[in-house]
Write a protein that holds these residues in place. Structure first.
Motif, PDB file in Angstrom:
ATOM      1  N   LEU A  90       0.840  -1.203   0.000  1.00  0.00           N
ATOM      2  CA  LEU A  90       0.000   0.000   0.000  1.00  0.00           C
ATOM      3  C   LEU A  90       0.872   1.250   0.000  1.00  0.00           C
ATOM      4  CD1 LEU A  90      -2.827  -0.914   2.581  1.00  0.00           C
ATOM      5  CD2 LEU A  90      -2.874  -1.155   0.090  1.00  0.00           C
ATOM      6  N   ASN A  91       1.926   1.235   0.806  1.00  0.00           N
ATOM      7  CA  ASN A  91       2.827   2.391   0.863  1.00  0.00           C
ATOM      8  C   ASN A  91       3.499   2.643  -0.485  1.00  0.00           C
ATOM      9  OD1 ASN A  91       2.251   2.741   3.570  1.00  0.00           O
ATOM     10  ND2 ASN A  91       4.107   1.729   4.296  1.00  0.00           N
ATOM     11  N   LYS A  92       3.862   1.587  -1.161  1.00  0.00           N
ATOM     12  CA  LYS A  92       4.556   1.722  -2.449  1.00  0.00           C
ATOM     13  C   LYS A  92       3.725   2.505  -3.456  1.00  0.00           C
ATOM     14  CE  LYS A  92       6.600  -1.053  -6.178  1.00  0.00           C
ATOM     15  NZ  LYS A  92       6.913  -2.435  -6.644  1.00  0.00           N
ATOM     16  N   TYR A  93       2.409   2.318  -3.413  1.00  0.00           N
ATOM     17  CA  TYR A  93       1.543   2.937  -4.416  1.00  0.00           C
ATOM     18  C   TYR A  93       0.738   4.123  -3.875  1.00  0.00           C
ATOM     19  CZ  TYR A  93       2.829  -1.241  -6.933  1.00  0.00           C
ATOM     20  OH  TYR A  93       3.558  -2.238  -7.559  1.00  0.00           O
ATOM     21  N   GLY A  94       1.022   4.530  -2.642  1.00  0.00           N
ATOM     22  CA  GLY A  94       0.319   5.678  -2.083  1.00  0.00           C
ATOM     23  C   GLY A  94      -1.109   5.384  -1.675  1.00  0.00           C
ATOM     24  N   PHE A  95      -1.461   4.100  -1.514  1.00  0.00           N
ATOM     25  CA  PHE A  95      -2.787   3.717  -1.054  1.00  0.00           C
ATOM     26  C   PHE A  95      -2.877   3.889   0.464  1.00  0.00           C
ATOM     27  CE2 PHE A  95      -2.939   0.446  -4.753  1.00  0.00           C
ATOM     28  CZ  PHE A  95      -3.315   1.441  -5.630  1.00  0.00           C
ATOM     29  N   LYS A  96      -4.089   4.087   0.965  1.00  0.00           N
ATOM     30  CA  LYS A  96      -4.314   4.217   2.405  1.00  0.00           C
ATOM     31  C   LYS A  96      -5.236   3.103   2.887  1.00  0.00           C
ATOM     32  CE  LYS A  96      -2.298   8.163   3.715  1.00  0.00           C
ATOM     33  NZ  LYS A  96      -3.135   9.177   4.358  1.00  0.00           N
ATOM     34  N   GLY A  97      -4.902   2.547   4.057  1.00  0.00           N
ATOM     35  CA  GLY A  97      -5.703   1.463   4.602  1.00  0.00           C
ATOM     36  C   GLY A  97      -6.113   1.701   6.044  1.00  0.00           C
ATOM     37  N   THR A  98      -7.205   1.061   6.423  1.00  0.00           N
ATOM     38  CA  THR A  98      -7.659   1.013   7.808  1.00  0.00           C
ATOM     39  C   THR A  98      -7.571  -0.433   8.254  1.00  0.00           C
ATOM     40  OG1 THR A  98      -9.088   2.958   7.641  1.00  0.00           O
ATOM     41  CG2 THR A  98      -9.660   1.326   9.320  1.00  0.00           C
ATOM     42  N   PHE A  99      -6.936  -0.660   9.399  1.00  0.00           N
ATOM     43  CA  PHE A  99      -6.690  -2.014   9.876  1.00  0.00           C
ATOM     44  C   PHE A  99      -7.422  -2.220  11.197  1.00  0.00           C
ATOM     45  CE2 PHE A  99      -3.489  -1.118   6.808  1.00  0.00           C
ATOM     46  CZ  PHE A  99      -3.250  -2.334   6.173  1.00  0.00           C
ATOM     47  N   HIS A 100      -8.416  -3.099  11.155  1.00  0.00           N
ATOM     48  CA  HIS A 100      -9.284  -3.369  12.297  1.00  0.00           C
ATOM     49  C   HIS A 100      -8.688  -4.542  13.084  1.00  0.00           C
ATOM     50  CE1 HIS A 100     -12.179  -0.864  10.082  1.00  0.00           C
ATOM     51  NE2 HIS A 100     -11.823  -1.582   9.032  1.00  0.00           N
ATOM     52  N   LEU A 101      -8.265  -4.264  14.322  1.00  0.00           N
ATOM     53  CA  LEU A 101      -7.494  -5.243  15.083  1.00  0.00           C
ATOM     54  C   LEU A 101      -8.262  -5.801  16.278  1.00  0.00           C
ATOM     55  CD1 LEU A 101      -4.062  -3.362  15.223  1.00  0.00           C
ATOM     56  CD2 LEU A 101      -5.000  -4.772  13.381  1.00  0.00           C
ATOM     57  N   ASN A 102      -8.069  -7.097  16.514  1.00  0.00           N
ATOM     58  CA  ASN A 102      -8.549  -7.748  17.738  1.00  0.00           C
ATOM     59  C   ASN A 102      -7.411  -7.683  18.749  1.00  0.00           C
ATOM     60  OD1 ASN A 102      -9.763  -9.887  15.358  1.00  0.00           O
ATOM     61  ND2 ASN A 102     -11.210  -8.920  16.757  1.00  0.00           N
ATOM     62  N   SER A 110      -8.047   0.606  13.764  1.00  0.00           N
ATOM     63  CA  SER A 110      -9.462   0.687  14.130  1.00  0.00           C
ATOM     64  C   SER A 110      -9.842  -0.566  14.911  1.00  0.00           C
ATOM     65  CB  SER A 110     -10.299   0.815  12.855  1.00  0.00           C
ATOM     66  OG  SER A 110     -11.675   0.943  13.133  1.00  0.00           O
ATOM     67  N   ALA A 111     -10.995  -0.532  15.563  1.00  0.00           N
ATOM     68  CA  ALA A 111     -11.411  -1.625  16.435  1.00  0.00           C
ATOM     69  C   ALA A 111     -12.054  -2.781  15.666  1.00  0.00           C
ATOM     70  CB  ALA A 111     -12.381  -1.101  17.489  1.00  0.00           C
ATOM     71  N   HIS A 112     -11.958  -3.953  16.262  1.00  0.00           N
ATOM     72  CA  HIS A 112     -12.602  -5.159  15.717  1.00  0.00           C
ATOM     73  C   HIS A 112     -13.051  -6.077  16.857  1.00  0.00           C
ATOM     74  CE1 HIS A 112     -13.693  -7.695  12.406  1.00  0.00           C
ATOM     75  NE2 HIS A 112     -12.745  -8.601  12.584  1.00  0.00           N
ATOM     76  N   THR A 113     -13.120  -5.517  18.066  1.00  0.00           N
ATOM     77  CA  THR A 113     -13.415  -6.171  19.345  1.00  0.00           C
ATOM     78  C   THR A 113     -12.186  -6.891  19.891  1.00  0.00           C
ATOM     79  OG1 THR A 113     -14.200  -8.355  18.564  1.00  0.00           O
ATOM     80  CG2 THR A 113     -15.813  -6.542  18.652  1.00  0.00           C
ATOM     81  N   VAL A 114     -12.243  -7.230  21.163  1.00  0.00           N
ATOM     82  CA  VAL A 114     -11.124  -7.904  21.823  1.00  0.00           C
ATOM     83  C   VAL A 114     -10.955  -9.327  21.307  1.00  0.00           C
ATOM     84  CG1 VAL A 114     -10.231  -8.750  24.027  1.00  0.00           C
ATOM     85  CG2 VAL A 114     -11.359  -6.514  23.915  1.00  0.00           C
ATOM     86  N   SER A 115     -12.065 -10.088  21.246  1.00  0.00           N
ATOM     87  CA  SER A 115     -11.956 -11.535  20.989  1.00  0.00           C
ATOM     88  C   SER A 115     -12.783 -12.039  19.817  1.00  0.00           C
ATOM     89  CB  SER A 115     -12.338 -12.317  22.247  1.00  0.00           C
ATOM     90  OG  SER A 115     -13.694 -12.062  22.596  1.00  0.00           O
ATOM     91  N   HIS A 116     -13.299 -11.125  18.980  1.00  0.00           N
ATOM     92  CA  HIS A 116     -13.979 -11.508  17.731  1.00  0.00           C
ATOM     93  C   HIS A 116     -15.235 -12.368  17.954  1.00  0.00           C
ATOM     94  CE1 HIS A 116     -14.326 -12.490  13.436  1.00  0.00           C
ATOM     95  NE2 HIS A 116     -13.310 -11.665  13.206  1.00  0.00           N
ATOM     96  N   PRO A 117     -16.161 -11.908  18.807  1.00  0.00           N
ATOM     97  CA  PRO A 117     -17.398 -12.677  19.018  1.00  0.00           C
ATOM     98  C   PRO A 117     -18.482 -12.302  18.003  1.00  0.00           C
ATOM     99  CG  PRO A 117     -17.427 -10.789  20.437  1.00  0.00           C
ATOM    100  CD  PRO A 117     -16.123 -10.720  19.668  1.00  0.00           C
ATOM    101  N   PHE A 118     -19.558 -13.078  18.001  1.00  0.00           N
ATOM    102  CA  PHE A 118     -20.763 -12.690  17.270  1.00  0.00           C
ATOM    103  C   PHE A 118     -21.505 -11.688  18.149  1.00  0.00           C
ATOM    104  CE2 PHE A 118     -19.890 -16.846  15.368  1.00  0.00           C
ATOM    105  CZ  PHE A 118     -20.068 -16.578  14.015  1.00  0.00           C
ATOM    106  N   LEU A 119     -21.440 -10.414  17.795  1.00  0.00           N
ATOM    107  CA  LEU A 119     -22.004  -9.381  18.663  1.00  0.00           C
ATOM    108  C   LEU A 119     -23.517  -9.474  18.789  1.00  0.00           C
ATOM    109  CD1 LEU A 119     -19.888  -6.268  17.589  1.00  0.00           C
ATOM    110  CD2 LEU A 119     -19.599  -7.705  19.621  1.00  0.00           C
ATOM    111  N   GLU A 120     -24.181  -9.906  17.727  1.00  0.00           N
ATOM    112  CA  GLU A 120     -25.655  -9.903  17.747  1.00  0.00           C
ATOM    113  C   GLU A 120     -26.247 -10.969  18.672  1.00  0.00           C
ATOM    114  OE1 GLU A 120     -24.635 -12.918  14.631  1.00  0.00           O
ATOM    115  OE2 GLU A 120     -23.800 -11.041  15.402  1.00  0.00           O
TER     116      GLU A 120
END
Length: 265
Positions: free
Chosen positions: A34-46, A71-81
């Protein structure tokens, strides 16, 4: 006088963003591409998975994603619903808390684990400090989000090249903002042995200055800044109270309104 919100920074009408989940070790190679081509990303982390086998470490988060967004993706990746409300709150707030301590900036976005959610989960998000939440419901269009808490992407990265080819020459018929939003998981590039599609997309867009490359949060912040513009009754005067410069269309001409500026149109 016709005023319309149709422009991104520098008067562009197009924007592009990438969005990746889980924080797998393949993020390292993806970020370099992404850096090579000037793209921007958002990374959602547990945050609960950091340091596990196959996942990046907490120590590298800040430097690895420099210039991108964590960005957030929850602590442990549960089914939130199917989780109790207090557990939903814990998963999101604790994930935010840990990630903010690592990157040293507020985290106000997320993506839904497994891509699943319901109306009750969505209704909780503003109180948990979440301003946008990405789904996995690709629609194949270049729409801006109608509801940032149900932000549907354009496509999975498997369709990246075909969408880039369309987007590069795309002209919105009604002069609206156009957004190419790509999502996925970095480990899928290894699974499918198709890392070359990032390079091919980069070559297709090389030297193309008509597209604003931005993170999810940058797009949301820009939209919020536009919405905060204050106009006189006859729209001849406008005040930009935000900290961001914005561009608007006035009688089909681009006008820049700098942060904090009051101008006569």
């Amino acid at each position: 006088m016709k005023v319309q919100y149709t422009l991104f920074p520098e008067g562009r009408t197009k924007a592009m963003t990438f969005s990746y989940d889980d924080g797998r070790t393949q993020d390292r190679l993806l970020v370099s591409k992404l850096n090579k081509y000037g793209f921007k990303g958002t990374f959602h982390l547990n945050s609960g998975f950091l340091g596990r086998e196959g996942y990046i470490t907490a120590e590298e988060v800040r430097t690895l994603f420099q210039g991108h967004e964590v960005s957030a993706h929850t602590v442990s990746h549960p089914f939130l619903e199917i989780s109790p409300p207090d557990q939903v709150a814990h998963e999101i707030l604790e994930d935010r808390r840990t990630l903010e301590s690592l990157v040293q900036y507020p985290v106000h976005g997320m993506s839904y684990p497994f891509g699943t959610y319901n109306d009750k989960v969505v209704a909780m998000l503003p109180a948990l400090g979440i301003e946008y939440a990405r789904t996995v419901n690709s629609h194949g269009r270049f729409d801006m989000p109608a509801d940032p808490l149900r932000w549907h992407p354009t496509c999975h990265h498997k369709q990246l090249l075909e969408q880039v080819e369309i987007f590069r020459d795309y002209q919105e018929r009604f002069k609206r903002m156009s957004l190419l939003y790509v999502w996925g998981h970095s480990y899928e590039f290894d699974n499918d042995d198709n890392w070359e599609i990032i390079d091919q997309a980069g070559e297709l867009l090389k030297d193309n200055d008509t597209i604003w490359h931005a993170t999810n949060a940058e797009i949301i912040a820009y939209m919020q800044a536009l919405e905060r513009l204050r106009f006189s009754v006859d729209r001849s005067i406008v005040h930009n109270p935000s900290a961001l410069d914005v561009w608007i269309s006035v009688d089909d001409k681009p006008i820049k309104i700098s942060a904090g500026q009051v101008i006569q149109l």
